[in-house]
Motif scaffolding. Structure first.
Motif, short mmCIF file in Angstrom:
data_model
loop_
_atom_site.label_atom_id
_atom_site.label_comp_id
_atom_site.label_asym_id
_atom_site.label_seq_id
_atom_site.Cartn_x
_atom_site.Cartn_y
_atom_site.Cartn_z
N PHE A 101 1.75 6.73 -6.88
CA PHE A 101 0.74 7.71 -7.28
C PHE A 101 1.18 9.13 -6.93
O PHE A 101 0.90 10.07 -7.68
CB PHE A 101 -0.62 7.39 -6.65
CG PHE A 101 -1.30 6.21 -7.28
CD1 PHE A 101 -1.43 6.10 -8.66
CD2 PHE A 101 -1.80 5.19 -6.50
CE1 PHE A 101 -2.05 5.03 -9.24
CE2 PHE A 101 -2.43 4.10 -7.07
CZ PHE A 101 -2.56 4.01 -8.45
N ASP A 102 1.88 9.29 -5.82
CA ASP A 102 2.39 10.62 -5.46
C ASP A 102 3.41 11.10 -6.49
O ASP A 102 3.40 12.28 -6.88
CB ASP A 102 3.03 10.60 -4.08
CG ASP A 102 2.01 10.49 -2.95
OD1 ASP A 102 0.81 10.73 -3.21
OD2 ASP A 102 2.42 10.15 -1.82
N GLY A 133 0.81 -1.21 0.00
CA GLY A 133 0.00 0.00 0.00
C GLY A 133 0.84 1.26 0.00
O GLY A 133 0.56 2.21 -0.72
N ARG A 134 1.91 1.27 0.80
CA ARG A 134 2.80 2.43 0.83
C ARG A 134 3.49 2.61 -0.51
O ARG A 134 3.63 3.73 -1.00
CB ARG A 134 3.83 2.28 1.95
CG ARG A 134 3.28 2.59 3.33
CD ARG A 134 4.39 2.71 4.37
NE ARG A 134 5.17 1.50 4.51
CZ ARG A 134 4.83 0.48 5.31
NH1 ARG A 134 3.73 0.55 6.02
NH2 ARG A 134 5.59 -0.59 5.39
N SER A 135 3.92 1.51 -1.12
CA SER A 135 4.57 1.59 -2.42
C SER A 135 3.62 2.15 -3.47
O SER A 135 4.00 2.98 -4.30
CB SER A 135 5.06 0.22 -2.88
OG SER A 135 6.03 -0.26 -2.01
N LEU A 136 2.39 1.69 -3.42
CA LEU A 136 1.39 2.18 -4.38
C LEU A 136 1.11 3.66 -4.15
O LEU A 136 1.03 4.44 -5.12
CB LEU A 136 0.10 1.36 -4.22
CG LEU A 136 -0.87 1.37 -5.37
CD1 LEU A 136 -0.21 0.90 -6.66
CD2 LEU A 136 -2.06 0.48 -5.06
N ASN A 137 1.02 4.08 -2.91
CA ASN A 137 0.81 5.50 -2.62
C ASN A 137 1.99 6.34 -3.09
O ASN A 137 1.81 7.42 -3.65
CB ASN A 137 0.58 5.71 -1.12
CG ASN A 137 -0.80 5.29 -0.68
OD1 ASN A 137 -1.73 5.22 -1.48
ND2 ASN A 137 -0.95 4.99 0.60
N ASP A 138 3.22 5.84 -2.88
CA ASP A 138 4.40 6.55 -3.36
C ASP A 138 4.38 6.68 -4.88
O ASP A 138 4.71 7.74 -5.43
CB ASP A 138 5.68 5.83 -2.92
CG ASP A 138 5.94 5.95 -1.43
OD1 ASP A 138 5.29 6.79 -0.77
OD2 ASP A 138 6.78 5.18 -0.93
N ARG A 195 1.56 12.08 -9.66
CA ARG A 195 0.85 13.35 -9.45
C ARG A 195 1.85 14.52 -9.52
O ARG A 195 1.57 15.56 -10.12
CB ARG A 195 0.13 13.33 -8.11
CG ARG A 195 -0.84 14.44 -7.90
CD ARG A 195 -1.68 14.32 -6.63
NE ARG A 195 -1.21 13.35 -5.64
CZ ARG A 195 -1.80 12.19 -5.39
NH1 ARG A 195 -2.88 11.83 -6.03
NH2 ARG A 195 -1.31 11.37 -4.48
#
Length: 91
Positions: A36-37, A29-34, A40
């Motif tokens: 997407f960040d 989840g953290r990797s996926l958030n990173d 963006r």
């Protein structure tokens, strides 16, 4: 059918793997958030570059229009005015 001992063994195995699986999904989840960040941020940088280019283009257009208006204001108003300027050497 499973015996009580087998169920107990499966329960202890699942209790061992539960923190591992939880850690795996937290990390994922953290990797996926990173990811997407970063995407963006890249899009924001592209948008900023496009906005800067548009402002620069509009500024150049304004400068060209001002130069054209100044040339029209400085242009001779009549043939006599043009001849006079030529004689003075300011044409």
């Amino acid at each position: 059918m499973l015996s009580a001992g087998t169920l107990a063994a499966l329960g202890s195995i699942s209790s061992i793997f539960k923190p591992v699986i939880s850690a795996f999904f937290d990390s994922f989840g953290r990797s996926l958030n990173d990811f997407f960040d970063r995407k963006r941020a890249e899009q924001n940088a592209r948008d900023l570059g496009a906005a800067e280019a548009k402002v620069e283009q509009q500024s150049a257009t304004i400068d060209a229009q001002q130069a054209e208006l100044q040339a029209q204001a400085d242009a001779p108003k009549s043939a006599d005015d043009a001849i006079k300027r030529l004689e003075e050497g300011s044409a």
